[in-house]
Design a protein around this motif. Structure first.
Motif, PDB file in Angstrom:
ATOM      1  N   LEU A 214       4.252  -0.627  10.586  1.00  0.00           N
ATOM      2  CA  LEU A 214       3.444   0.116  11.561  1.00  0.00           C
ATOM      3  C   LEU A 214       2.294   0.835  10.857  1.00  0.00           C
ATOM      4  O   LEU A 214       1.139   0.773  11.298  1.00  0.00           O
ATOM      5  CB  LEU A 214       4.337   1.117  12.296  1.00  0.00           C
ATOM      6  CG  LEU A 214       3.667   2.059  13.293  1.00  0.00           C
ATOM      7  CD1 LEU A 214       2.986   1.288  14.409  1.00  0.00           C
ATOM      8  CD2 LEU A 214       4.700   3.029  13.867  1.00  0.00           C
ATOM      9  N   GLU A 215       2.606   1.472   9.745  1.00  0.00           N
ATOM     10  CA  GLU A 215       1.566   2.184   9.004  1.00  0.00           C
ATOM     11  C   GLU A 215       0.590   1.210   8.344  1.00  0.00           C
ATOM     12  O   GLU A 215      -0.613   1.474   8.278  1.00  0.00           O
ATOM     13  CB  GLU A 215       2.202   3.086   7.942  1.00  0.00           C
ATOM     14  CG  GLU A 215       1.218   3.921   7.152  1.00  0.00           C
ATOM     15  CD  GLU A 215       0.389   4.845   8.028  1.00  0.00           C
ATOM     16  OE1 GLU A 215      -0.791   5.090   7.685  1.00  0.00           O
ATOM     17  OE2 GLU A 215       0.899   5.328   9.060  1.00  0.00           O
TER      18      GLU A 215
ATOM     19  N   SER B 115       0.829  -1.208   0.000  1.00  0.00           N
ATOM     20  CA  SER B 115       0.000   0.000   0.000  1.00  0.00           C
ATOM     21  C   SER B 115       0.866   1.262   0.000  1.00  0.00           C
ATOM     22  O   SER B 115       1.954   1.285   0.590  1.00  0.00           O
ATOM     23  CB  SER B 115      -0.928   0.013   1.221  1.00  0.00           C
ATOM     24  OG  SER B 115      -0.185   0.169   2.418  1.00  0.00           O
ATOM     25  N   TRP B 116       0.374   2.303  -0.650  1.00  0.00           N
ATOM     26  CA  TRP B 116       1.135   3.540  -0.747  1.00  0.00           C
ATOM     27  C   TRP B 116       1.406   4.134   0.634  1.00  0.00           C
ATOM     28  O   TRP B 116       2.492   4.659   0.894  1.00  0.00           O
ATOM     29  CB  TRP B 116       0.417   4.548  -1.624  1.00  0.00           C
ATOM     30  CG  TRP B 116       1.063   5.911  -1.563  1.00  0.00           C
ATOM     31  CD1 TRP B 116       0.517   7.070  -1.126  1.00  0.00           C
ATOM     32  CD2 TRP B 116       2.419   6.226  -1.919  1.00  0.00           C
ATOM     33  NE1 TRP B 116       1.429   8.099  -1.173  1.00  0.00           N
ATOM     34  CE2 TRP B 116       2.617   7.607  -1.661  1.00  0.00           C
ATOM     35  CE3 TRP B 116       3.489   5.480  -2.408  1.00  0.00           C
ATOM     36  CZ2 TRP B 116       3.822   8.257  -1.889  1.00  0.00           C
ATOM     37  CZ3 TRP B 116       4.699   6.119  -2.632  1.00  0.00           C
ATOM     38  CH2 TRP B 116       4.855   7.497  -2.380  1.00  0.00           C
ATOM     39  N   SER B 117       0.456   4.060   1.516  1.00  0.00           N
ATOM     40  CA  SER B 117       0.652   4.654   2.843  1.00  0.00           C
ATOM     41  C   SER B 117       1.820   3.998   3.572  1.00  0.00           C
ATOM     42  O   SER B 117       2.598   4.674   4.263  1.00  0.00           O
ATOM     43  CB  SER B 117      -0.625   4.540   3.677  1.00  0.00           C
ATOM     44  OG  SER B 117      -0.989   3.178   3.873  1.00  0.00           O
ATOM     45  N   ALA B 118       1.979   2.677   3.407  1.00  0.00           N
ATOM     46  CA  ALA B 118       3.097   1.979   4.046  1.00  0.00           C
ATOM     47  C   ALA B 118       4.414   2.360   3.387  1.00  0.00           C
ATOM     48  O   ALA B 118       5.428   2.598   4.064  1.00  0.00           O
ATOM     49  CB  ALA B 118       2.889   0.470   3.974  1.00  0.00           C
ATOM     50  N   ARG B 119       4.429   2.439   2.061  1.00  0.00           N
ATOM     51  CA  ARG B 119       5.648   2.841   1.357  1.00  0.00           C
ATOM     52  C   ARG B 119       6.051   4.269   1.736  1.00  0.00           C
ATOM     53  O   ARG B 119       7.228   4.569   1.946  1.00  0.00           O
ATOM     54  CB  ARG B 119       5.429   2.738  -0.157  1.00  0.00           C
ATOM     55  CG  ARG B 119       5.429   1.289  -0.671  1.00  0.00           C
ATOM     56  CD  ARG B 119       5.199   1.239  -2.163  1.00  0.00           C
ATOM     57  NE  ARG B 119       3.804   1.425  -2.503  1.00  0.00           N
ATOM     58  CZ  ARG B 119       3.362   1.945  -3.655  1.00  0.00           C
ATOM     59  NH1 ARG B 119       4.225   2.366  -4.558  1.00  0.00           N
ATOM     60  NH2 ARG B 119       2.082   2.046  -3.901  1.00  0.00           N
ATOM     61  N   GLU B 120       5.053   5.129   1.830  1.00  0.00           N
ATOM     62  CA  GLU B 120       5.320   6.519   2.181  1.00  0.00           C
ATOM     63  C   GLU B 120       5.892   6.630   3.598  1.00  0.00           C
ATOM     64  O   GLU B 120       6.779   7.459   3.863  1.00  0.00           O
ATOM     65  CB  GLU B 120       4.032   7.336   2.060  1.00  0.00           C
ATOM     66  CG  GLU B 120       4.242   8.839   2.131  1.00  0.00           C
ATOM     67  CD  GLU B 120       2.963   9.598   1.846  1.00  0.00           C
ATOM     68  OE1 GLU B 120       3.034  10.615   1.149  1.00  0.00           O
ATOM     69  OE2 GLU B 120       1.882   9.165   2.325  1.00  0.00           O
ATOM     70  N   ALA B 121       5.396   5.791   4.504  1.00  0.00           N
ATOM     71  CA  ALA B 121       5.909   5.802   5.876  1.00  0.00           C
ATOM     72  C   ALA B 121       7.381   5.408   5.912  1.00  0.00           C
ATOM     73  O   ALA B 121       8.170   5.977   6.683  1.00  0.00           O
ATOM     74  CB  ALA B 121       5.080   4.858   6.750  1.00  0.00           C
ATOM     75  N   ALA B 122       7.773   4.436   5.080  1.00  0.00           N
ATOM     76  CA  ALA B 122       9.180   4.036   5.015  1.00  0.00           C
ATOM     77  C   ALA B 122      10.038   5.173   4.452  1.00  0.00           C
ATOM     78  O   ALA B 122      11.136   5.455   4.958  1.00  0.00           O
ATOM     79  CB  ALA B 122       9.326   2.776   4.162  1.00  0.00           C
ATOM     80  N   ILE B 123       9.528   5.811   3.405  1.00  0.00           N
ATOM     81  CA  ILE B 123      10.259   6.931   2.801  1.00  0.00           C
ATOM     82  C   ILE B 123      10.435   8.057   3.820  1.00  0.00           C
ATOM     83  O   ILE B 123      11.526   8.625   3.967  1.00  0.00           O
ATOM     84  CB  ILE B 123       9.513   7.437   1.550  1.00  0.00           C
ATOM     85  CG1 ILE B 123       9.526   6.366   0.452  1.00  0.00           C
ATOM     86  CG2 ILE B 123      10.136   8.740   1.040  1.00  0.00           C
ATOM     87  CD1 ILE B 123       8.574   6.648  -0.692  1.00  0.00           C
ATOM     88  N   LEU B 124       9.368   8.353   4.534  1.00  0.00           N
ATOM     89  CA  LEU B 124       9.421   9.418   5.530  1.00  0.00           C
ATOM     90  C   LEU B 124      10.414   9.093   6.638  1.00  0.00           C
ATOM     91  O   LEU B 124      11.145   9.976   7.120  1.00  0.00           O
ATOM     92  CB  LEU B 124       8.027   9.664   6.113  1.00  0.00           C
ATOM     93  CG  LEU B 124       7.903  10.796   7.148  1.00  0.00           C
ATOM     94  CD1 LEU B 124       8.329  12.131   6.536  1.00  0.00           C
ATOM     95  CD2 LEU B 124       6.465  10.875   7.677  1.00  0.00           C
TER      96      LEU B 124
END
Length: 387
Positions: free
Chosen positions: A279-280, A46-55
C-alpha cells in the motif's frame, strides 16, 4: 506391511524440476560465482514500504485481512492500474490480492480450465507456465517465437495453434526470458484473433513497470478486451519486493468470484504486513521505481553492446531485466554452454532450453546485478567464448 505402490500423483511424477533451480544449486556450492541467473531485482524494497510493514506490526495488525485483501490496498491498486495503464476496475468485486503473481496465474488456470481445455502458451516462456496449466487439468499448446522476429508472437502462428478445445491464451509482455515487448499494434493483431475465436487472455504483466523505450500497453486496455482479460501483476519486479510475495489479479466479477473461492480454501489471504508495505509502495514509491528503471536501462545497453562485441548475437530487449543472447556460434548446446561457463569461469547463466524448445541455442542473462559485477561477468564470458 510395507508400502508397495507410489502415492504421488502421476501428473506430479511426470513434472520436471525447474531447470533454473538446477543451476542455482550448482552455483551455490562454488566460490567466487557471479550469477546472471537470478530473476529478481538487486535493489532493496523502498524504506517507506519497509517502514509501513514495521509500523503495521508495531500497531498489532497481525490478523487475517479480507480474503481478497485489504480494501484500502485494492482501492490503491485500482487507482494505480487506471493512472498507469488506462484500465478501470471495481475494487470491491474485480481485484484480488494474491501471494505473488505466480499464485494469481495458478488461480486463473484453476478457475477457467476443465479437463482437456487447451491453453496457448507462447515460448520461450517462464518455466512455471506449462506446469500450472497441466496441474489445473488443462493442456498447454506451445507456440514458438524467433529471434528474427524479435521473439514476438506472430498472428499466423497463433491462428495455427487454436483448435476447438482452445480456451485461453497465456501472454507475457515484457517477456521472461527474452525481454521482448509487444507494442500496441502487436497486441491489436492478437486481440482480433482472440475475439474471433472467443478466447480469454491471461495477461502476465508483472514486468509492466520495466519497459524502457515505449510505454507498456496493457492487454485489458484494448477495445473489447477488458472483459476477456485476466490481468496479472504484482510488486516483485517493478517495486523490488520479491520476498514479500505479493501480487494481484484484476478481472470481470464472474472470474474474480471463481478465483476468490479457490483462494479462500487454498490460501485464505496474503500476508498482512506485506499488504501494508505494498500500500505504501503504491502511494510513495513511484520515484524509486523510476530510478531503478533508469539504472536498468543503462545496464541493458551495456550488456547488449558487450555481448554483440564478444560475438554472441543479442537483441535489444524492450523490457524486463533479461537479455537472451544466441550462443549458437560457439557450437555448444545451451546446457553445455551454461555448465562449462559455470565450471571454467564461475559465471552462472540459465540455458534457454529450460524455457521451451525455442530457447535452445540461447541463454538467459539477468542484468539485475551491479555494473561492476556485469563488467566482470562480461570479461569472463569474453575469455570463455574466445579461447
Amino acid at each position: 506391511m510395507p508400502v508397495t505402490k507410489s502415492y504421488v500423483a502421476k501428473s506430479v511424477e511426470a513434472m520436471r524440476p525447474s531447470g533454473i533451480r538446477k543451476f542455482f544449486d550448482l552455483a551455490a556450492g562454488m566460490e567466487g560465482v557471479i550469477s546472471l541467473g537470478v530473476g529478481e531485482p538487486d535493489f532493496v524494497t523502498s524504506w517507506s514500504a519497509r517502514e509501513a510493514a514495521i509500523l503495521s506490526l508495531e500497531r498489532g495488525f497481525t490478523s487475517y485481512t479480507a480474503n481478497a485483501g485489504l480494501l484500502e490496498l485494492r482501492e490503491e491498486i485500482v487507482s494505480y492500474i487506471h493512472n498507469r495503464f488506462d484500465v478501470t476496475y471495481d475494487a470491491t468485486e474485480e481485484v484480488i490480492v494474491t501471494v505473488g503473481a505466480s499464485q494469481a496465474i495458478d488461480l486463473a488456470m484453476r478457475a477457467i480450465l476443465d479437463p482437456g481445455d487447451e491453453v496457448v502458451v507462447v515460448e520461450p516462456c517462464f518455466v512455471s507456465y506449462v506446469p500450472m496449466v497441466e496441474l489445473a487439468g488443462g493442456k498447454a499448446v506451445t507456440v514458438g517465437t524467433r529471434g528474427e522476429e524479435q521473439f514476438k508472437l506472430q498472428p499466423e502462428a497463433l491462428k495455427e495453434a487454436i483448435t476447438s478445445k482452445t480456451k485461453a491464451l497465456l501472454l507475457c509482455s515484457p517477456n521472461n526470458p527474452t525481454g521482448a515487448q509487444l507494442d500496441k499494434e502487436d497486441l491489436k493483431a492478437i486481440a482480433a484473433i482472440v475475439e474471433e475465436h472467443d478466447l480469454i487472455v491471461v495477461a502476465d504483466e508483472i514486468y509492466a513497470e520495466l519497459a524502457y523505450d515505449i510505454p507498456h500497453t496493457s492487454f485489458a486496455s484494448l477495445d473489447g478486451m477488458r472483459e476477456r482479460t485476466i490481468l496479472i501483476n504484482g510488486f516483485s519486479k517493478g517495486f523490488a519486493m520479491t520476498g514479500w510475495r505479493l501480487g494481484f489479479v484484476c478481472a470481470p466479477p464472474e472470474l474474480t468470484a471463481a478465483m476468490l473461492k479457490i483462494h479462500q480454501y487454498a490460501m485464505m489471504c496474503a500476508s498482512t504486513p506485506a499488504q501494508y508495505a505494498a500500500l505504501e509502495a503504491l502511494k510513495s514509491g513511484m520515484s524509486d521505481v523510476e530510478e531503478m528503471k533508469k539504472d536498468y536501462r543503462r545496464r541493458r545497453n551495456y550488456i547488449v553492446q558487450s555481448f554483440n562485441e564478444i560475438g554472441l548475437d543479442c537483441l535489444m530487449p524492450g523490457g524486463a531485466f533479461y537479455v537472451f543472447p544466441s550462443i549458437q556460434s560457439t557450437g555448444y548446446t545451451s546446457d553445455q554452454f551454461a555448465e562449462l561457463l559455470l565450471k571454467e569461469e564461475q559465471v552462472a547463466v540459465v540455458p534457454g532450453s529450460v524455457f521451451g524448445k525455442g530457447g535452445e541455442g540461447f541463454v538467459r542473462c539477468s542484468y539485475a546485478s551491479s555494473m561492476e559485477q556485469l563488467q566482470e561477468a562480461v570479461r569472463r564470458i569474453d575469455r570463455f567464448v574466445n579461447k
